[in-house]
Design an enzyme around this catalytic site. Structure first.
Site, PDB file in Angstrom:
ATOM      1  CG  ASN A   1      39.791  41.733  37.691  1.00 51.70           C
ATOM      2  OD1 ASN A   1      39.127  42.370  38.494  1.00 51.70           O
ATOM      3  ND2 ASN A   1      40.862  42.226  37.075  1.00 51.70           N
TER       4      ASN A   1
ATOM      5  CD  GLU B   1      48.122  42.229  39.229  1.00 52.47           C
ATOM      6  OE1 GLU B   1      48.051  43.139  38.396  1.00 52.47           O
ATOM      7  OE2 GLU B   1      48.600  41.119  38.978  1.00 52.47           O
TER       8      GLU B   1
HETATM    9  N1  GTP Z   1      39.884  45.208  38.426  1.00 46.17           N
HETATM   10  C1  GTP Z   1      41.058  45.568  37.974  1.00 46.17           C
HETATM   11  N2  GTP Z   1      41.840  44.673  37.423  1.00 46.17           N
HETATM   12  C2  GTP Z   1      43.040  44.993  36.943  1.00 46.17           C
HETATM   13  C3  GTP Z   1      43.509  46.312  37.051  1.00 46.17           C
HETATM   14  N3  GTP Z   1      44.775  46.337  36.529  1.00 46.17           N
HETATM   15  C4  GTP Z   1      45.061  45.070  36.099  1.00 46.17           C
HETATM   16  N4  GTP Z   1      44.008  44.256  36.358  1.00 46.17           N
HETATM   17  C5  GTP Z   1      43.903  42.856  36.067  1.00 46.17           C
HETATM   18  O1  GTP Z   1      44.800  42.141  36.845  1.00 46.17           O
HETATM   19  C6  GTP Z   1      45.077  40.924  36.220  1.00 46.17           C
HETATM   20  C7  GTP Z   1      46.540  40.609  36.312  1.00 46.17           C
HETATM   21  O2  GTP Z   1      46.681  39.293  35.918  1.00 46.17           O
HETATM   22  P1  GTP Z   1      48.074  38.635  35.686  1.00 46.17           P
HETATM   23  O3  GTP Z   1      49.111  39.683  35.557  1.00 46.17           O
HETATM   24  O4  GTP Z   1      47.940  37.707  34.563  1.00 46.17           O
HETATM   25  O5  GTP Z   1      48.390  37.797  36.907  1.00 46.17           O
HETATM   26  P2  GTP Z   1      47.574  37.248  38.083  1.00 46.17           P
HETATM   27  O6  GTP Z   1      46.249  36.815  37.659  1.00 46.17           O
HETATM   28  O7  GTP Z   1      47.555  38.298  39.195  1.00 46.17           O
HETATM   29  O8  GTP Z   1      48.371  36.071  38.543  1.00 46.17           O
HETATM   30  P3  GTP Z   1      49.764  36.116  39.262  1.00 46.17           P
HETATM   31  O9  GTP Z   1      50.312  37.473  39.219  1.00 46.17           O
HETATM   32  O10 GTP Z   1      50.609  35.194  38.499  1.00 46.17           O
HETATM   33  O11 GTP Z   1      49.450  35.705  40.659  1.00 46.17           O
HETATM   34  C8  GTP Z   1      44.568  41.098  34.763  1.00 46.17           C
HETATM   35  O12 GTP Z   1      43.402  40.301  34.600  1.00 46.17           O
HETATM   36  C9  GTP Z   1      44.223  42.537  34.657  1.00 46.17           C
HETATM   37  O13 GTP Z   1      43.122  42.775  33.835  1.00 46.17           O
HETATM   38  C10 GTP Z   1      42.665  47.255  37.623  1.00 46.17           C
HETATM   39  O14 GTP Z   1      42.991  48.427  37.748  1.00 46.17           O
HETATM   40  N5  GTP Z   1      41.477  46.821  38.065  1.00 46.17           N
END
Ligand code: GTP
Length: 505
Positions: free
Chosen positions: A380, A416
């Protein structure tokens, strides 16, 4: 929400009720019309009978008065002797009598040869002889002293149409001495009959008992003397009863009338009154036309009202149908994730206990896979949120494509993170599916500079719930177990499925 069947029933009810009301209105109106028809005919029958009674009374009085005169004259003539008749004195007497009887046209006494002996008339046609007259011949040939009423004749003294009423005059030895005659004016009867209201085309008839017509109103000179013997009254009805009513076509003009007929008790005379059935039905038809207009207006109003009612019911049904569809769509929307098209968390929460219970009932395993994109925060941050959405959608499509069997469910758990619910799936099978998903996501080849591989990958935690008898594991535990495995996969370096096949963490 109401059943559409209910609307069909309501519509049928509205149709049925309207039809019933229309039938009831028509039935009531028909009954009224029929009753009015009966009443008109009853009224006409009473009217015709009254007129016939009055005409019969009138004829009897007219004849009786004339007859009384004749009896008085004959008594005198027979007492004095026909040869010694005091002509002038007798004429004076006749003239005086005549003044009191408006029906009287003339009084006459003839000798045995038909010569005029005395009359109330001032002028006696020279050589006048009535021996050829029917009444004269009758009396000459019949010894009885009864009153004789003859056919209408044209008077030899005045030319007027008259009804001859006569008696025989005898010599002291009983031999034929002559005839005493009173003539009654046909016009006198016509005028009396004209005073009755028997409607247009109504008729009043005075006839001899043998059916010979004497007087007719309206007056038709050519009908005078006609025979009604073959008509219904003379050929049938009078044989059954001396008075009555009947509807039939008149013999003279063929018009249908309601007839009241009556035979006089004292004299061989019959009166008939006929009221044209068309003049009886005319006011009734007027009434029918008026009430038909009212009924038509009522029925039209009713039909319009019913149509409006049915339209309302139908539009209500349509509105409800639309509402139901909208509700279904909303319900659907409420169960689907807007970004990915997978089932949403609410749906997952609803389905999980159902599948867990099924697994308990059937003793079958329930596979659960929790999936999470690796380093998605970095993705992101590097590519922007819209690109992140695009990435989530692409991964979701892969995850969704592995919900292949009936009962499988792919859901977006949040952010996600996604979940696969695989009923009737063992741990090994669940792991295999998770592994295929992982590989398929890698194969998408989505660039991810923030990841070690430079590609978008995901980690998966699996849990296969295998129910045991009297199992009361809470449903929340199932997801938590898969989530913990996911955490373990992340911790182990990501891009993998946990627990691995050999059980090593
Ligand atoms: N673009 C987008 N981003 C999302 C959405 N839902 C959650 N996110 C982002 O997904 C990210 C999830 O990050 P984390 O849960 O910290 O974990 P990660 O970066 O995936 O790292 P790990 O899970 O440890 O591999 C966050 O930055 C959220 O803002 C969405 O619907 N759209």
């Amino acid at each position: 929400m109401e059943n559409p069947q209910g609307h069909i029933q309501a519509r049928r009810l509205a149709f049925g009720f309207t039809a019933l009301v229309i039938v009831a209105i028509l039935a009531m109106e028909s009954w009224q019309v029929w009753k009015a028809h009966q009443q008109e005919f009853r009224r006409a029958e009473v009217n015709a009978t009254n007129v016939a009674s009055a005409a019969a009374q009138h004829a009897r009085d007219a004849v009786r008065q004339a007859d009384a005169l004749l009896v008085g004259l004959i008594e005198r003539v027979e007492w004095d002797g026909i040869d010694k008749l005091q002509v002038e004195r007798m004429r004076g007497l006749m003239k005086r009598q005549q003044r009191y009887l408006p029906q009287l046209h003339g009084l006459f006494i003839y000798d045995k040869d038909g010569n005029w002996l005395v009359t109330d008339k001032d002028h006696v046609p020279p050589g006048a002889n009535n021996a050829d007259r029917e009444y004269f011949i009758h009396h000459r040939e019949h010894a009885d002293n009864d009153l004789y009423i003859g056919k209408v004749i044209s008077s030899r003294s005045t030319g007027d149409l008259v009804i001859p009423v006569s008696r025989r005059i005898n010599n002291p030895d009983g031999s034929f001495a002559g005839v005493a005659l009173a003539t009654l004016k046909v016009d006198y009867f016509v005028r009396f009959y004209d005073s009755f209201d028997v409607g247009d085309s109504g008729i009043i008839i005075l006839a001899l008992q043998d059916g010979t017509l004497l007087v007719r109103r309206p007056f038709l000179p050519e009908s005078i003397g006609a025979s009604l013997a073959k008509g219904l009254v003379f050929s049938e009805l009078l044989r059954e009863a001396p008075a009555g009513t009947a509807i039939f076509h008149g013999q003279v003009d063929g018009m249908e009338r309601l007839f009241s007929y009556r035979q006089l008790a004292d004299y061989p005379l019959v009166v008939e009154t006929g009221i044209a059935t068309r003049s009886i039905t005319a006011p009734w038809l007027d009434q029918v036309a008026r009430s038909a207009m009212v009924v038509v207006a009522m029925i039209v109003g009713l039909v319009l009202f019913a149509q409006a009612l049915i339209r309302r019911i139908e539009s209500g049904a349509l509105a409800e149908e639309e509402l139901r569809l909208a509700h279904d769509a909303l319900e659907q929307l409420a169960m689907v994730d807007g970004l990915t098209g997978l089932a949403n968390r609410r749906r997952l929460d609803a389905v999980l206990p159902i599948e867990a219970n099924r697994a308990r009932r059937q003793g079958a395993p329930l596979g659960i896979v929790m999936l999470d994109i690796d380093h998605f925060k970095r993705y992101n941050d590097r590519y922007g949120h819209p690109a992140g959405d695009q990435c989530i959608r692409a991964v979701a499509q892969v995850v969704g494509s592995f919900a292949r069997r009936a009962g499988d469910l792919a859901a977006r758990y949040g952010g996600e993170e996604m979940t696969l619910l695989l009923p009737n799936t063992s741990e090994a099978e669940t792991r295999a599916v998770a592994e295929q998903v992982r590989l398929a996501v890698r194969e998408l080849g989505i660039r991810h500079e923030g990841s070690d591989l430079g590609l978008v990958t995901l980690s998966a935690g699996i849990y296969a719930y295998i129910p045991v008898p009297n199992d009361n594991t809470p449903d929340s535990h199932l997801l938590r177990a898969a989530d913990e495995a996911l955490y373990s996969a992340k911790a182990a370096g990501r891009d993998r499925v946990h627990p691995p096949e050999d059980g090593a963490g």
